[in-house]
Design an enzyme around this catalytic site. Structure first.
Site, PDB file in Angstrom:
ATOM      1  N   ILE A   1     -13.726  13.710   7.677  1.00  0.00           N
ATOM      2  CA  ILE A   1     -13.160  14.878   6.995  1.00  0.00           C
ATOM      3  C   ILE A   1     -13.832  15.089   5.640  1.00  0.00           C
ATOM      4  CG2 ILE A   1     -11.253  13.579   5.944  1.00  0.00           C
ATOM      5  CD1 ILE A   1     -11.261  17.262   7.198  1.00  0.00           C
TER       6      ILE A   1
ATOM      7  N   GLU B   1      -3.825  14.360   9.114  1.00  0.00           N
ATOM      8  CA  GLU B   1      -2.954  13.185   9.037  1.00  0.00           C
ATOM      9  C   GLU B   1      -3.749  11.918   9.318  1.00  0.00           C
ATOM     10  OE1 GLU B   1      -3.075  11.808  12.190  1.00  0.00           O
ATOM     11  OE2 GLU B   1      -4.103  13.663  12.736  1.00  0.00           O
TER      12      GLU B   1
ATOM     13  N   GLY C   1      -8.332  13.811  14.520  1.00  0.00           N
ATOM     14  CA  GLY C   1      -7.305  13.987  13.498  1.00  0.00           C
ATOM     15  C   GLY C   1      -7.951  14.170  12.137  1.00  0.00           C
ATOM     16  N   GLU C   2      -7.264  13.743  11.091  1.00  0.00           N
ATOM     17  CA  GLU C   2      -7.740  13.839   9.703  1.00  0.00           C
ATOM     18  C   GLU C   2      -7.846  15.295   9.218  1.00  0.00           C
ATOM     19  OE1 GLU C   2     -11.504  11.881   9.176  1.00  0.00           O
ATOM     20  OE2 GLU C   2     -10.845  10.018  10.125  1.00  0.00           O
ATOM     21  N   GLY C   3      -7.505  16.272  10.067  1.00  0.00           N
ATOM     22  CA  GLY C   3      -7.713  17.664   9.696  1.00  0.00           C
ATOM     23  C   GLY C   3      -9.103  18.168  10.031  1.00  0.00           C
TER      24      GLY C   3
END
Length: 346
Positions: free
Chosen positions: A92, A169, A310-312
């Site tokens: 990210i 997240e 994930g992680e955006g």
């Protein structure tokens, strides 16, 4: 809780006319035209702009990880990845730097004590949730506190000039929480909701499914959506829920990432049904269950890149598309401006 009103469509006809008068065949920019229309309605203007696009990551740990049956990675990875975010080494970080998107990192409830860091927002509710195999993950008061903290983070980000926010997240075990939330909010059996998460084998997925069914058998499906969140959620998921609601209440464009963020949105949508009017669905995650979540929400994702990190990261990838939608609406010449004949005039 702030009431979220459905988007006013008073400008819809004028926005659509502006889109249709650009020098192109009607509908030829596809989803970009839909995003431009939605952005205009959210901002209530014929000239929407994307200011200081930001990704906010919420990190938290889960008591269920102690069982050792729901995740192939140890719980310590949550804190290790937070350090990776702070050091700029995660996916990210790379995407946000490349795309010129701001990044905000929040400790929602990691089972670790972090030293003060200028990039880390300390909103820790507790050192991880409790084990929902034996008791609710958090108290109702903790759930409310987490949602309020998420809202405060978004309020601050918006005060710094951001009007377009995506969410991410980090939390070992949080796909298990998301699977339980999905099952509760959609009515689908847990077997349809459980996937590989961070890379579980088929045997681990089976063990995970059995364990999550045990949790459902113990607690059932609470009628109140906030109690569902308190029973099965994580602190980072509860904060995401509050953050999404606050962003919509502030008339921000809300960019929804993958499986876990969509689970938080499902809780938010049960609390405030109009919240989805403000949401752009970034991508369809390769995590099992996400497509069914999107179908339940009647949402069409922008991208399908087989991502499930994930992680955006999915939300970050969608930001340039949203920026392009606003840019064409503002900067592209109309038939009249360019003195190009419109088909309707021929």
């Amino acid at each position: 809780m702030t009431n979220i009103t459905p988007l006013s469509r008073a400008l819809a006809a004028a926005l659509q006319d502006k889109i249709d008068q650009k020098t192109k065949p009607p509908g030829s920019l596809g989803r970009l035209e839909q995003i431009a229309l939605q952005a205009g309605l959210i901002q209530q203007t014929l000239s929407p702009v994307i200011n200081k696009p930001t990704i906010a990551i919420f990190a938290g740990d889960h008591g269920i990880a102690a069982e050792g049956r729901v995740n192939p990675y140890p719980q310590a990875v949550t804190a290790q990845m937070v350090y990776n975010f702070l050091q700029g080494g995660a996916a990210i970080n790379t995407l946000c730097q490349q795309l010129q998107v701001d990044l905000v990192i929040v400790d929602a409830g990691v089972n670790h004590s972090f030293a003060s860091h200028p990039m880390l927002n300390d909103c820790k509710i507790a050192y991880g949730t409790r084990n929902y195999l034996h008791e609710p993950a958090m108290s109702r008061e903790q759930c409310t506190e987490a949602m309020d903290a998420g809202a405060e983070i978004v309020q601050y980000i918006q005060s710094q000039g951001c009007n377009t926010i995506g969410f991410g997240e980090m939390g070992i075990g949080n796909t298990s929480s998301a699977s339980l939330l999905m099952s509760c909010f959609t009515g689908l059996p847990i077997t349809d909701c459980v996937g590989a998460g961070t890379g579980s084998s088929s045997q681990q997925i089976l063990q995970k499914t059995v364990l999550l069914q045990e949790a459902l058998n113990r607690h059932g499906v609470p009628e109140d959506p906030e109690q569902v969140l308190a029973t099965y959620g994580g602190f980072e998921i509860a904060m995401l829920c509050g953050a999404i609601l606050q962003a919509a209440a502030l008339n921000m464009i809300v960019v929804i990432d993958g499986f876990i963020v969509t689970a938080a949105l499902m809780a938010a949508q049960r609390l405030q049904p109009a919240v989805t009017d403000y949401c752009v669905f970034a991508h369809c995650s390769n995590e099992k269950g996400h497509l069914a979540m999107l179908q339940h929400l009647q949402a069409t994702p922008l991208l399908h890149l087989d991502m499930r990190l994930g992680e955006g990261t999915g939300a970050a990838m969608a930001m340039p598309l949203i920026q392009c939608a606003a840019a064409f609406l503002e900067n592209m010449a109309s038939f009249e401006d360019a003195q190009v004949s419109n088909k309707s005039e021929i």
